[in-house]
Structure formats: C-alpha cells, structure tokens
Scaffold this motif. Structure first.
Motif, PDB file in Angstrom:
ATOM      1  N   ILE A  43       3.986   5.786  -5.592  1.00  0.00           N
ATOM      2  CA  ILE A  43       3.930   5.936  -7.042  1.00  0.00           C
ATOM      3  C   ILE A  43       2.851   6.935  -7.444  1.00  0.00           C
ATOM      4  N   SER A  44       1.692   6.859  -6.815  1.00  0.00           N
ATOM      5  CA  SER A  44       0.594   7.768  -7.178  1.00  0.00           C
ATOM      6  C   SER A  44       0.943   9.217  -6.871  1.00  0.00           C
ATOM      7  N   LYS A  45       1.669   9.459  -5.759  1.00  0.00           N
ATOM      8  CA  LYS A  45       2.087  10.829  -5.434  1.00  0.00           C
ATOM      9  C   LYS A  45       3.096  11.346  -6.459  1.00  0.00           C
ATOM     10  N   HIS A  85       3.908   1.509  -1.236  1.00  0.00           N
ATOM     11  CA  HIS A  85       4.501   1.628  -2.567  1.00  0.00           C
ATOM     12  C   HIS A  85       3.495   2.189  -3.566  1.00  0.00           C
ATOM     13  N   LYS A  86       2.260   1.715  -3.497  1.00  0.00           N
ATOM     14  CA  LYS A  86       1.225   2.212  -4.399  1.00  0.00           C
ATOM     15  C   LYS A  86       0.998   3.712  -4.187  1.00  0.00           C
ATOM     16  N   THR A  87       0.942   4.141  -2.919  1.00  0.00           N
ATOM     17  CA  THR A  87       0.744   5.564  -2.617  1.00  0.00           C
ATOM     18  C   THR A  87       1.941   6.383  -3.072  1.00  0.00           C
ATOM     19  N   PRO A 120       2.339  10.200 -15.812  1.00  0.00           N
ATOM     20  CA  PRO A 120       1.983   8.772 -15.736  1.00  0.00           C
ATOM     21  C   PRO A 120       3.202   7.867 -15.545  1.00  0.00           C
ATOM     22  N   GLU A 138       5.698  14.203  -0.550  1.00  0.00           N
ATOM     23  CA  GLU A 138       4.638  15.108  -0.083  1.00  0.00           C
ATOM     24  C   GLU A 138       5.173  16.511   0.139  1.00  0.00           C
ATOM     25  N   GLU A 197       3.259  10.486  -9.525  1.00  0.00           N
ATOM     26  CA  GLU A 197       2.547  10.737 -10.782  1.00  0.00           C
ATOM     27  C   GLU A 197       1.920  12.122 -10.815  1.00  0.00           C
ATOM     28  N   ILE A 198       1.553  12.643  -9.663  1.00  0.00           N
ATOM     29  CA  ILE A 198       0.977  13.994  -9.608  1.00  0.00           C
ATOM     30  C   ILE A 198       1.975  15.008 -10.148  1.00  0.00           C
ATOM     31  N   GLU A 215       0.829  -1.204   0.000  1.00  0.00           N
ATOM     32  CA  GLU A 215       0.000   0.000   0.000  1.00  0.00           C
ATOM     33  C   GLU A 215       0.867   1.259   0.000  1.00  0.00           C
TER      34      GLU A 215
END
Length: 381
Positions: free
Chosen positions: A12-14, A8-10, A21, A69, A16-17, A6
């Motif tokens: 990567i998503s941060k 790692h997923k977060t 992509p 962040e 990407e912002i 979880e």
C-alpha cells in the motif's frame, strides 16, 4: 506483525508514492480508481481487490509488490527523460545529452519488456483480457511522455541514417500456418497477429544501419483429430514447402481441427540494413499460454484425458523459451521495399522467408510486416 501484514502494508505504501493517499476506510486511493490501478499492474479487478483487502496469498502479495517497484522505476526514468527533453530546448546541447536521452528511453523500453515478461510468467494464475498483454508495449511508444524514436533534428547533416524511415508501427500482413511436432502429430501453429514498434534507439548505431523492433505476437494452437503427419501438409516432393491450400484453409470451418490455446509472445528483433537487403535476428523475451475454457473444447475431443495430455504438450512450449516458434533462426534476408531508403512509406512491406525446425522437418513460412504508422513521413534534406 506477521510477514503477510507487513507485505500488505509495504504494498500500500509503495502504491501511495505513485497514486496518492490511500483511504483504509473504503480501501480506495483518493486520486485513482482501483480499476485503473489494476490495469496498470496487469491484474483483474477481482485479484486487485484481494490484494487491497489483504485476502490474497503471501506469494501474490510478493509478486504484486515487485510489480509496483518496477512501475516506480519506470516513473523515475520518465522524469529523467523530461529533464533531458527540457534541456534540449537550449542551444548548443552537447552530443552526450542526445545519447543520454536515447539511452534512458531505451532503458524504459527494456524495463517495460521486463514488466511484461513478469506479467506473462504470472498470467496463468489469473484471468485477464488478451488485449492487456500488449498494452504496456503500446503505452511505451504511443504516449506523450516517452520519445523512443530518433527525430529529424537528430539526423546527421548528410541525412545518411537509413533506419529513420523504418521507425513506427508495423503489423503482420497475412497469417501463416506451421504444422509442428511434439511427442505426437496433430499440432498446428497459426500466426494471427504481430504488432511491432521499430526504432533507431540503439545509440551504438551511429551509421543508422541498425534498428530494433519490440513486438507483441498472438498465435493460436490447433489440434488435428486425425493426427496426420507433418509431411501430409507439405508440397509433394518437397521437404520444406507448405501446401498453399493448407495455408489458405480456414480451420474454424474444418470439424477435424480443434483450437486449444492462444500463445502471447513478447519478441525483440534486431534489423541490419545492408545496401538493399535487411537481415533479421531476434529472441523471445516472454511467452504466455492462454488455454480456451474446457467447456469450449471438451465436446470436440474424445475425453478429458486427451485434453489433459494435449495441455501437457502445449505447456512444454511455454517452459522452453529456447525453442521459440517465431524465432528467425533460419531466415533469408529481406529485400528493402525501396532502393532509396528516404522513399520508404506507409504500406511498404518487409518480407522474410524463414524455415522452422520441428522434429526431423524444416517447415518453410513467410512473415510479412506492413508499415501501418510511420513516425517520420517527411524526407530528410
């Protein structure tokens, strides 16, 4: 889904912002190289590769997520600056907008300091080039987006805003040495580099008599195999003055001295202009110890046990930020380079005579800043 997956997923998503992509097939971002992102986050390529491939530890992922962040917060503040800058092109801009611009800019610099501090605190957990430790500070002042300085247009009509000519990049003019005491004699501190960006960004300084310095410092820690006491390096009969021959000595050429580590420090300084004198106070924001590779020093020492003892002593410097080896707790005011502040120019020097408390001794040293890159060269009229 476990906690590390979880995280790692977060992570990567941060990313990407900010970087666009992400392609899971080849573990790369479409618009930015992994090496560039690693530098932005103060990671080596190998450690960032572990983060992207989810082979890093859970703790590493947590710290990396916090770094991303902070980067997103910096980007958000930068967008606010852009909006304020655009509004400045309209006539009749309110005074609060000008200070809002300065305030947001100062916020970005403060956030950069925090970003650098976090990177420094984690520095011993990864290997990274020394230059990267101040790249974020440099970026904060030398880019096309952030404007941390007061401009000529923002000066009062009577041009009385003394700090405007002090804005820009200052460098350490000459290295200095300090013998210091831990639990044993033999340690020496050599100031090699200081790069300071000075700005009038403090919005409370309406008279222009205050300016701030954001400074990266690089020092060396040396060990004297003879473990001579501190007073051996002081002028005979003096309790504070260092012998000129000691300050001018090239330790690299003396077989009695062994270089053990570099000290990287981020320092914030406040300067107060009072007529023709300048008061200087400050504090450490972050410090990082970078030890030399063991194979580079072990042959000069008696044993591995001695090296471990010395490392323990040096690590205490990083842990205790209150005992800062460049904190100007006892500095005399400097004389302003020019009586008329409007005449301050590149090449001018700020010279501070200070005393450093070490054990039972007060050791004197002089720190000179030279103005290398002045932000406003023109004379306010």
């Amino acid at each position: 889904m476990n906690n590390q997956t979880e995280l790692h997923k977060t992570f990567i998503s941060k990313l990407e912002i900010y970087y666009g992509p992400f392609s899971p097939e080849n573990n790369r971002f479409q618009s930015t190289s992994n090496s560039k992102i690693a530098r932005d986050l103060f990671y080596s390529d190998s450690q960032f590769s572990r983060l992207i491939n989810n082979t890093a530890s859970e703790g590493e992922l947590q710290r990396a997520l916090a770094n991303v962040e902070r980067l997103l917060k910096v980007n958000s503040l930068q967008q606010k600056i852009d909006k304020i800058q655009n509004s400045r092109s309209h006539p009749g801009m309110a005074l609060w907008k000008k200070w809002a611009f300065i305030g947001v800019t100062t916020g970005i610099i403060a956030l950069m300091a925090l970003f650098l501090l976090r990177s420094m605190q984690e520095g011993q957990q990864r290997t990274m080039p020394s230059t990267s430790r101040y790249e974020m500070l440099k970026w904060s002042f030398e880019n096309n987006y952030i404007r941390p300085y007061i401009t000529l247009k923002e000066l009062p009509e009577d041009c009385y805003f003394p700090c405007y000519k002090y804005q820009g990049r200052w460098e350490l003019d000459k290295e200095y040495k300090i013998p210091f005491f831990r639990e044993r004699n033999g340690f020496h501190y050599v100031a090699k580099q200081a790069t300071m960006y000075a700005t009038c960004s403090d919005k409370t300084a309406t008279s222009g008599e205050l300016f701030e310095g954001y400074e990266y410092q690089k020092h060396e820690i040396w060990y004297d195999l003879r473990e001579f006491p501190i007073d051996s390096f002081l002028v005979k009969g003096s309790k504070t003055a260092v012998r000129p021959a000691y300050n001018e000595a090239v330790l690299e050429e003396d077989p009695n001295f062994v270089k053990l580590a570099y000290v990287h420090t981020f320092f914030k300084t406040a300067f107060h202009l009072d007529s023709t004198s300048i008061q200087r106070t400050g504090k450490t924001i972050g410090r990082d110890i970078e030890f030399l590779p063991e194979n580079a020093v072990i042959s000069q020492l008696e044993s591995k046990e001695l090296l471990n003892e010395l490392k323990t002593e040096i690590n205490a410097i990083a842990r205790n930020r209150l005992e800062d080896f460049s904190k100007p707790v006892m500095c005399n005011p400097a004389t302003a380079p020019k009586e008329d502040f409007n005449l301050i120019e590149e090449g001018d020097i700020l010279s501070f005579d200070c005393q450093f408390s070490t054990g039972r001794f007060l050791v004197g040293y002089t720190k000179n800043y030279v103005l290398e890159d002045q932000y406003i060269n023109n004379y306010c009229r």
